[in-house]
Design an enzyme around this catalytic site. Structure first.
Site, PDB file in Angstrom:
ATOM      1  N   CYS A 330       1.057  -1.291  -0.069  1.00 10.34           N
ATOM      2  CA  CYS A 330      -0.133   0.056  -0.024  1.00 10.34           C
ATOM      3  C   CYS A 330       1.016   1.217  -0.107  1.00 10.34           C
ATOM      4  O   CYS A 330       1.840   1.523  -0.989  1.00 10.34           O
ATOM      5  CB  CYS A 330      -1.121  -0.410   1.306  1.00 10.34           C
ATOM      6  SG  CYS A 330      -2.402   1.128   0.554  1.00 10.34           S
ATOM      7  N   HIS A 427      -3.583  -6.033   1.200  1.00 13.77           N
ATOM      8  CA  HIS A 427      -3.340  -5.820   2.861  1.00 13.77           C
ATOM      9  C   HIS A 427      -3.727  -7.839   3.103  1.00 13.77           C
ATOM     10  O   HIS A 427      -4.451  -7.864   2.534  1.00 13.77           O
ATOM     11  CB  HIS A 427      -4.024  -5.110   4.002  1.00 13.77           C
ATOM     12  CG  HIS A 427      -3.689  -3.644   3.689  1.00 13.77           C
ATOM     13  ND1 HIS A 427      -2.081  -3.609   3.889  1.00 13.77           N
ATOM     14  CD2 HIS A 427      -3.948  -2.792   2.772  1.00 13.77           C
ATOM     15  CE1 HIS A 427      -2.034  -1.795   3.869  1.00 13.77           C
ATOM     16  NE2 HIS A 427      -2.974  -1.680   3.523  1.00 13.77           N
TER      17      HIS A 427
END
Length: 494
Positions: A330, A427
């Site tokens: 991310c 994630h």
């Protein structure tokens, strides 16, 4: 009739989140339908919900303890710090504003209707709601407009159990001091108390319990010894992540100022033979690390500047020259690219900054936040991966042609030509046991197999056993009060 009980703490980090998870699991095993609720949370470690929002990750763990999928009503107000004095405000799962602390103090009372709406919707059809407070009710300077502790308890008519932390010392003062500073109207909601994190023989504190009971009039519910397996549960704070010392595989993770969604590290810290080391500001990245993980960030551009200020950009370049591996997730993925552009000023002033330059990609920040539970495939092995996306940028560039995940039928992620530098937006990758094994095998660093999800479930059961032994859950349940409509909830219960 649905009942509710609220677990508040005499201070921060007294173990409220873990206790709620353990009590919830114990009550579910008794055949009750239970749900967790936290009116207001402050955390950059968020979970994406099935109904398309985000809540604090601690509430997602508590939902798991209840056998439920996380939903936005479990944590209707989430504050995600972006600076030392400001935070993104998430209401019922969606970003509504970024406010300075002083402005939020004026604004928070307007959020009480949304909090009560979520609470009453969550209570429908349940036997028990276990509510978690935030910080301490003794912060009476924050009582006006409060929605996190006594403000919520009074508005919803929920009885309170206060938790003290004996590990930090002064627990008698914590409890009696809280009693001394609270106004009578708020005191009336506290029905019982317990002492958490005791080390040694709990009977040695029997006199201390007698003193607290005599000074407060609250019902004592127990002295809870330190739960040694707490590290096996997903960490609420990055500093709670524990590593196995002496692991043959060393993973270094620079601690960013606004590190976010670091749950990616939990399965790694429990992997036999793996050491996960959080590198604090002012310390170099270790030269012998096998893998450097750049984690997520709530403020990517600011954290990139912080990364450089520590000299970590130099350390990372040296790590790569030595043949080391790097994974950016991310915000860390965005940092590894050539540029990060923020034309709309989402993270501050509108600007474009140079990235670390290790991936040939570029990121443009966008106003819309992508929140999604996602299913992917690790292309190197064909193993399935379940994860989530939570980001506000789009990343493109030549290295995206070397996507290493297939997500919803499209390529996801990027890799350098030699494959040693990788990044993605997904994630939760390492929770997948097969992926975790395949990933390290690709690195030439095979790891022992273990079942992460099974370990979490086993630890929740062990926590429930621990509380059944040391906390008077039967009496706690008798202290719970009925969930009543908001217009009748301003009087103290019982």
């Amino acid at each position: 009739m649905t009942k509710a009980i609220m677990i508040q703490g005499a201070g921060s980090n007294v173990g409220k989140s873990m206790l709620v998870a353990g009590i919830a699991r114990a009550c579910v095993r008794r055949g009750l339908s239970v749900a967790p609720f936290k009116p207001q949370n402050m955390s950059n470690n968020a979970a994406v919900t099935a109904d398309g929002g985000e809540i604090g990750r601690a509430q997602a763990l508590q939902a798991l303890a209840c056998g439920l999928a996380p939903v936005i009503d479990m944590n209707p107000v989430l504050l995600k710090p972006e600076t030392d004095i400001g935070a993104q405000v998430i209401v019922q799962g969606q970003r509504v504003a970024t406010l300075k602390a002083r402005d939020y103090g004026k604004h928070k009372a307007t959020l009480l209707p949304a909090v009560l709406d979520s609470f009453h919707r969550l209570a429908q059809g349940r036997d028990l709601i276990i509510v978690e407070g935030a910080g301490s009710p003794a912060e009476v300077n924050l009582r006006a407009g409060d929605i996190a502790n006594m403000g919520f308890a009074a508005a919803a008519g929920v009885p309170v159990v206060l938790i003290g932390d004996i590990d930090r010392g002064g627990v008698i003062a914590q409890m009696v001091g809280t009693h001394a500073v609270l106004p009578d109207d708020d005191l009336a909601f506290i029905k019982g108390y317990a002492i958490n994190k005791f080390r040694g023989d709990p009977t040695l504190f029997a006199d201390g319990m007698d003193i607290i009971t005599a000074r407060t009039g609250w019902t004592p519910l127990g002295i809870i010894p330190w739960f040694a397996d707490a590290w096996k549960l997903p960490a609420e704070d990055v500093m709670d992540i524990k590593s196995r010392k002496g692991g043959a595989i060393r993973i270094a993770v620079p601690r960013l100022n606004r590190i976010a969604n670091f749950d990616d590290l939990d399965p790694l810290s429990g992997t036999p033979g793996v050491s996960v080391e959080i590198i604090e500001a002012g310390r170099p990245l270790p030269a012998d690390a096998d893998l450097v993980i750049l984690p997520g960030s709530k403020s990517t551009i600011a954290d990139l500047a912080h990364f450089r200020a520590q000299g970590w950009d130099i350390d990372l370049a040296a790590h790569i020259r030595r043949g080391g591996h790097v994974l950016g997730i991310c915000g860390g993925y965005q940092m590894l690219g050539q540029t990060i552009a923020d034309p709309d000023g989402i993270e501050g002033p509108a600007r474009s900054v140079a990235g670390l330059g290790h991936l040939d990609v570029a990121t443009v920040m966008q106003p819309h936040k992508r929140l999604a539970l996602s299913q992917a495939v690790y292309l190197a092995s064909g193993d399935a991966v379940s994860g989530y996306e939570i980001h506000m940028g789009a990343t493109t560039g030549p290295d995206c042609a070397r996507a290493w995940l297939s997500l919803d039928g499209r390529g996801e992620g990027a890799a350098s030509p030699n494959g040693r530098i990788m990044g993605c937006y997904l994630h939760g990758l390492f929770s997948a046991d097969a992926f975790r094994s395949a990933f390290f095998a690709q690195l030439g660093k095979p790891v022992a197999a273990y079942g992460y999800d099974a370990q979490v479930e086993k630890t929740l059961d062990a926590l429930a056993d621990h509380l059944e032994q040391h906390l008077d859950i039967d009496t706690l349940l008798t202290l719970a009060g009925p969930v009543i409509s908001p217009d009748r909830a301003t009087q103290a219960p019982g």
